[in-house]
Design a protein around this motif. Structure first.
Motif, PDB file in Angstrom:
ATOM      1  N   THR A  31       0.909  -1.216   0.041  1.00  0.00           N
ATOM      2  CA  THR A  31      -0.100  -0.036  -0.004  1.00  0.00           C
ATOM      3  C   THR A  31       0.750   1.119  -0.110  1.00  0.00           C
ATOM      4  OG1 THR A  31      -2.092   1.019   1.250  1.00  0.00           O
ATOM      5  CG2 THR A  31      -0.292   0.206   2.509  1.00  0.00           C
ATOM      6  N   TRP A  35      -2.369   6.531  -1.257  1.00  0.00           N
ATOM      7  CA  TRP A  35      -3.448   5.734  -1.505  1.00  0.00           C
ATOM      8  C   TRP A  35      -4.449   5.714  -0.358  1.00  0.00           C
ATOM      9  CZ3 TRP A  35      -7.087   2.284   0.356  1.00  0.00           C
ATOM     10  CH2 TRP A  35      -7.954   1.689  -0.737  1.00  0.00           C
ATOM     11  N   ARG A  39      -7.849   8.034  -0.557  1.00  0.00           N
ATOM     12  CA  ARG A  39      -9.121   7.152  -0.537  1.00  0.00           C
ATOM     13  C   ARG A  39      -9.756   7.187   0.773  1.00  0.00           C
ATOM     14  NH1 ARG A  39     -10.547   4.059  -5.169  1.00  0.00           N
ATOM     15  NH2 ARG A  39      -8.746   4.488  -6.745  1.00  0.00           N
ATOM     16  N   CYS A 116     -20.457  -0.585  13.464  1.00  0.00           N
ATOM     17  CA  CYS A 116     -20.088   0.709  13.621  1.00  0.00           C
ATOM     18  C   CYS A 116     -21.087   1.613  14.070  1.00  0.00           C
ATOM     19  CB  CYS A 116     -19.467   1.397  12.182  1.00  0.00           C
ATOM     20  SG  CYS A 116     -18.106   0.474  11.876  1.00  0.00           S
ATOM     21  N   ARG A 155      -5.364  -5.888   1.319  1.00  0.00           N
ATOM     22  CA  ARG A 155      -4.881  -4.661   1.682  1.00  0.00           C
ATOM     23  C   ARG A 155      -6.207  -3.615   1.587  1.00  0.00           C
ATOM     24  NH1 ARG A 155      -2.076  -2.722  -3.780  1.00  0.00           N
ATOM     25  NH2 ARG A 155      -3.765  -3.187  -5.187  1.00  0.00           N
ATOM     26  N   GLY A 223     -16.028  -3.296   0.487  1.00  0.00           N
ATOM     27  CA  GLY A 223     -15.985  -1.773   0.781  1.00  0.00           C
ATOM     28  C   GLY A 223     -16.556  -0.857  -0.160  1.00  0.00           C
ATOM     29  N   ASN A 224     -16.554  -1.059  -1.428  1.00  0.00           N
ATOM     30  CA  ASN A 224     -17.248   0.098  -2.133  1.00  0.00           C
ATOM     31  C   ASN A 224     -18.784  -0.061  -2.574  1.00  0.00           C
ATOM     32  OD1 ASN A 224     -16.754  -2.425  -3.765  1.00  0.00           O
ATOM     33  ND2 ASN A 224     -15.307  -1.288  -5.210  1.00  0.00           N
ATOM     34  N   ASN A 261     -14.371   6.703   6.451  1.00  0.00           N
ATOM     35  CA  ASN A 261     -13.872   7.062   5.381  1.00  0.00           C
ATOM     36  C   ASN A 261     -14.343   8.757   5.131  1.00  0.00           C
ATOM     37  OD1 ASN A 261     -13.543   7.859   2.327  1.00  0.00           O
ATOM     38  ND2 ASN A 261     -13.288   5.536   2.166  1.00  0.00           N
ATOM     39  N   ARG A 263     -14.148  10.440   2.438  1.00  0.00           N
ATOM     40  CA  ARG A 263     -15.065  10.645   1.186  1.00  0.00           C
ATOM     41  C   ARG A 263     -16.567  10.365   1.638  1.00  0.00           C
ATOM     42  NH1 ARG A 263     -13.732   7.165  -3.034  1.00  0.00           N
ATOM     43  NH2 ARG A 263     -12.619   5.922  -1.491  1.00  0.00           N
TER      44      ARG A 263
HETATM   45  N1  ACO Z   1      -3.384   0.149  -0.862  1.00  0.00           N
HETATM   46  C1  ACO Z   1      -3.472   0.709  -2.336  1.00  0.00           C
HETATM   47  N2  ACO Z   1      -4.256   0.204  -3.244  1.00  0.00           N
HETATM   48  C2  ACO Z   1      -5.462  -0.701  -2.632  1.00  0.00           C
HETATM   49  C3  ACO Z   1      -5.513  -0.778  -1.587  1.00  0.00           C
HETATM   50  C4  ACO Z   1      -4.607  -0.319  -0.217  1.00  0.00           C
HETATM   51  N3  ACO Z   1      -4.742  -0.466   0.795  1.00  0.00           N
HETATM   52  N4  ACO Z   1      -6.770  -1.202  -1.194  1.00  0.00           N
HETATM   53  C5  ACO Z   1      -7.240  -1.434  -2.489  1.00  0.00           C
HETATM   54  N5  ACO Z   1      -6.430  -0.890  -3.453  1.00  0.00           N
HETATM   55  C6  ACO Z   1      -6.849  -1.000  -4.702  1.00  0.00           C
HETATM   56  C7  ACO Z   1      -7.529  -1.918  -5.147  1.00  0.00           C
HETATM   57  O1  ACO Z   1      -6.829  -3.081  -5.493  1.00  0.00           O
HETATM   58  C8  ACO Z   1      -8.110  -1.418  -6.532  1.00  0.00           C
HETATM   59  O2  ACO Z   1      -7.200  -1.605  -7.374  1.00  0.00           O
HETATM   60  P1  ACO Z   1      -7.698  -1.911  -8.952  1.00  0.00           P
HETATM   61  O3  ACO Z   1      -8.319  -0.707  -9.372  1.00  0.00           O
HETATM   62  O4  ACO Z   1      -6.560  -2.127  -9.799  1.00  0.00           O
HETATM   63  O5  ACO Z   1      -8.596  -3.121  -8.974  1.00  0.00           O
HETATM   64  C9  ACO Z   1      -8.225   0.227  -5.975  1.00  0.00           C
HETATM   65  O6  ACO Z   1      -7.378   0.309  -5.023  1.00  0.00           O
HETATM   66  C10 ACO Z   1      -9.630   0.587  -5.716  1.00  0.00           C
HETATM   67  O7  ACO Z   1     -10.209  -0.278  -4.912  1.00  0.00           O
HETATM   68  P2  ACO Z   1     -11.734  -0.111  -4.181  1.00  0.00           P
HETATM   69  O8  ACO Z   1     -11.868  -1.128  -3.270  1.00  0.00           O
HETATM   70  O9  ACO Z   1     -12.680   0.168  -5.261  1.00  0.00           O
HETATM   71  O10 ACO Z   1     -11.432   1.123  -3.518  1.00  0.00           O
HETATM   72  P3  ACO Z   1     -12.657   2.198  -2.645  1.00  0.00           P
HETATM   73  O11 ACO Z   1     -12.099   3.478  -3.380  1.00  0.00           O
HETATM   74  O12 ACO Z   1     -13.879   1.565  -2.831  1.00  0.00           O
HETATM   75  O13 ACO Z   1     -11.911   2.615  -1.167  1.00  0.00           O
HETATM   76  C11 ACO Z   1     -12.467   1.767   0.855  1.00  0.00           C
HETATM   77  C12 ACO Z   1     -11.762   1.185  -0.610  1.00  0.00           C
HETATM   78  C13 ACO Z   1     -11.544   2.536   1.519  1.00  0.00           C
HETATM   79  C14 ACO Z   1     -12.592   0.474   1.547  1.00  0.00           C
HETATM   80  C15 ACO Z   1     -14.081   2.516   0.850  1.00  0.00           C
HETATM   81  O14 ACO Z   1     -14.725   1.535   0.042  1.00  0.00           O
HETATM   82  C16 ACO Z   1     -14.748   2.607   1.983  1.00  0.00           C
HETATM   83  O15 ACO Z   1     -14.351   3.285   2.879  1.00  0.00           O
HETATM   84  N6  ACO Z   1     -15.979   1.790   2.154  1.00  0.00           N
HETATM   85  C17 ACO Z   1     -16.664   1.955   3.218  1.00  0.00           C
HETATM   86  C18 ACO Z   1     -16.290   1.498   4.466  1.00  0.00           C
HETATM   87  C19 ACO Z   1     -17.392   1.362   5.483  1.00  0.00           C
HETATM   88  O16 ACO Z   1     -17.935   2.544   5.574  1.00  0.00           O
HETATM   89  N7  ACO Z   1     -17.495   0.433   6.311  1.00  0.00           N
HETATM   90  C20 ACO Z   1     -18.601   0.527   7.378  1.00  0.00           C
HETATM   91  C21 ACO Z   1     -18.233   0.501   8.661  1.00  0.00           C
HETATM   92  S1  ACO Z   1     -17.002  -1.025   9.040  1.00  0.00           S
HETATM   93  C22 ACO Z   1     -17.864  -1.926  10.301  1.00  0.00           C
HETATM   94  O17 ACO Z   1     -18.953  -1.697  10.593  1.00  0.00           O
HETATM   95  C23 ACO Z   1     -17.073  -3.026  11.133  1.00  0.00           C
END
Ligand code: ACO
Length: 331
Positions: A31, A35, A39, A116, A155, A223-224, A261, A263
């Motif tokens: 990571t 990123w 993100r 959460c 990750r 996540g997404n 997050n 965003r």
């Molecule tokens: N470092 C680098 N790259 C990464 C990482 C990382 N840690 N994690 C994912 N990527 C890459 C992926 O492989 C993907 O690459 P690709 O496009 O080549 O396939 C790219 O980044 C985009 O991945 P997405 O999963 O689409 O990323 P997104 O923008 O959706 O962000 C995240 C991910 C941060 C998890 C987001 O979706 C999120 O915050 N979701 C909501 C989480 C939430 O609200 N949870 C509820 C509470 S938790 C609970 O109740 C316990």
């Protein structure tokens, strides 16, 4: 029929000493600081050490909340409710272990599993017990040690979580009190519960060598997909609570959303048309500490002299279940 009003009398929080920042994570998984920042808005999070479990963090936060209350002694506490999905053990509850640590006996103590949204659920339940006159002082806690349930080969989730606890003393409000829990709504839509879960370790898939080998005792999150639900659910439940109490967004001094997050927080603030100065954000320092993000953030905002007695504060969260809820308070 409401006999009494409830209020948040005091809050306290606790985070473990060890700090892990994005550069530390770069050395552990594939990571980058960039990123994670872009993100998620996160930079640091706190990790419990090998000796610390949920009740240890909860105990320290609870002692801080009791200390910050001018009027509460340990013996005044009549109920303990803990929101957590990372309790010390599958059973007994973290709340029972906390009761013992606090030197209390003969009072109800139980955990709430709402991901959460856990802290919002605990406040809602405490409010009912106070409004109907059964209790006048209740300790509620949001605590999580999710770093011990992380899949370090994923990750997309392992960089998100930190550990921490936040506690509040909920009390009966006197007639001359300005502080009051004005309203609250908790709910759930489980049609897509599979998106966020710990797959093994329960009665569906008990622990075995295979479940351990396949990392099934860890946080699984799409996540997404969760992201899309989060903004809509928190917006809808927030508007429900505000409208029910004939208020408008202009009346709100502070919004404390769940810190999952940056965003999500910004999209929610945009939909609510809330200026960013009104939104409490701690995600950069603590990451996602699940049920404890809101009480941690509120305690920090009080310590920083941002939130003051009499301010109207809106709390809203979203999490595993999928659960969501909002609480409207005059602090
Ligand atoms: N470092 C680098 N790259 C990464 C990482 C990382 N840690 N994690 C994912 N990527 C890459 C992926 O492989 C993907 O690459 P690709 O496009 O080549 O396939 C790219 O980044 C985009 O991945 P997405 O999963 O689409 O990323 P997104 O923008 O959706 O962000 C995240 C991910 C941060 C998890 C987001 O979706 C999120 O915050 N979701 C909501 C989480 C939430 O609200 N949870 C509820 C509470 S938790 C609970 O109740 C316990």
């Amino acid at each position: 029929m409401i006999k009494y009003r409830a209020k948040i009398d005091s809050l306290g929080n606790y985070v473990p000493k060890k700090i892990v920042n994005n550069f530390d994570l770069e050395k552990m998984v594939d990571t980058s600081d960039e990123w994670i920042r872009v993100r998620t808005g996160m930079f640091e999070r706190h990790f419990a050490d090998e000796t610390e479990a949920a009740s240890d963090l909860a105990y320290k936060a609870a002692e801080n909340a009791i200390y910050n209350s001018n009027t509460t002694r340990h013996k005044d506490i009549q109920m303990i409710i803990v929101g957590t999905i990372s309790a010390d053990h599958p059973f007994p509850s973290a709340a029972c272990i906390l009761q013992n640590k606090l030197g209390l006996k003969d009072i109800p103590a139980f955990d709430i599993s709402a991901g959460c949204t856990g802290f919002i659920y605990t406040i809602d339940i405490a409010k009912q017990y106070i409004e109907n006159g059964i209790c006048d002082t209740i300790l509620v806690v949001g605590v999580e040690v999710l770093t011990k349930l992380i899949n370090w080969t994923d990750r997309g989730t392992c960089v998100l979580f930190g550990d921490g606890a936040g506690a509040a003393i909920i009390k009966r409000a006197e007639s001359n009190d300005i502080s009051q829990i004005i309203g609250s709504k908790i709910t759930a839509d489980a049609s897509e519960w599979e998106l966020l879960q710990q797959k093994a370790g329960g009665s569906r898939l008990p622990a075995s060598h295979e479940t351990v080998d396949q990392n099934l005792h860890t946080v699984y999150m799409e996540g997404n997909k969760i992201f899309k639900h989060a903004v809509k659910s928190m917006y809808n439940v927030t508007m429900d609570v505000i409208k029910e109490h004939n208020m408008s967004l202009k009346d709100i001094d502070w919004i404390i959303p769940h810190q999952a997050n940056m965003r999500i927080i910004e999209s929610l603030a945009d939909r609510l048309k809330a200026p960013k100065e009104k939104v409490v954000v701690t995600i950069e320092r603590f990451g996602n500490t699940s049920s404890s993000t809101i009480p941690i953030a509120m305690t920090e905002a009080i310590k920083a002299n941002q939130i003051k007695r009499g301010d109207i504060v809106l709390l809203t969260a979203f999490g595993a279940g999928l659960t969501y809820g909002s609480t409207l308070i005059r602090y």
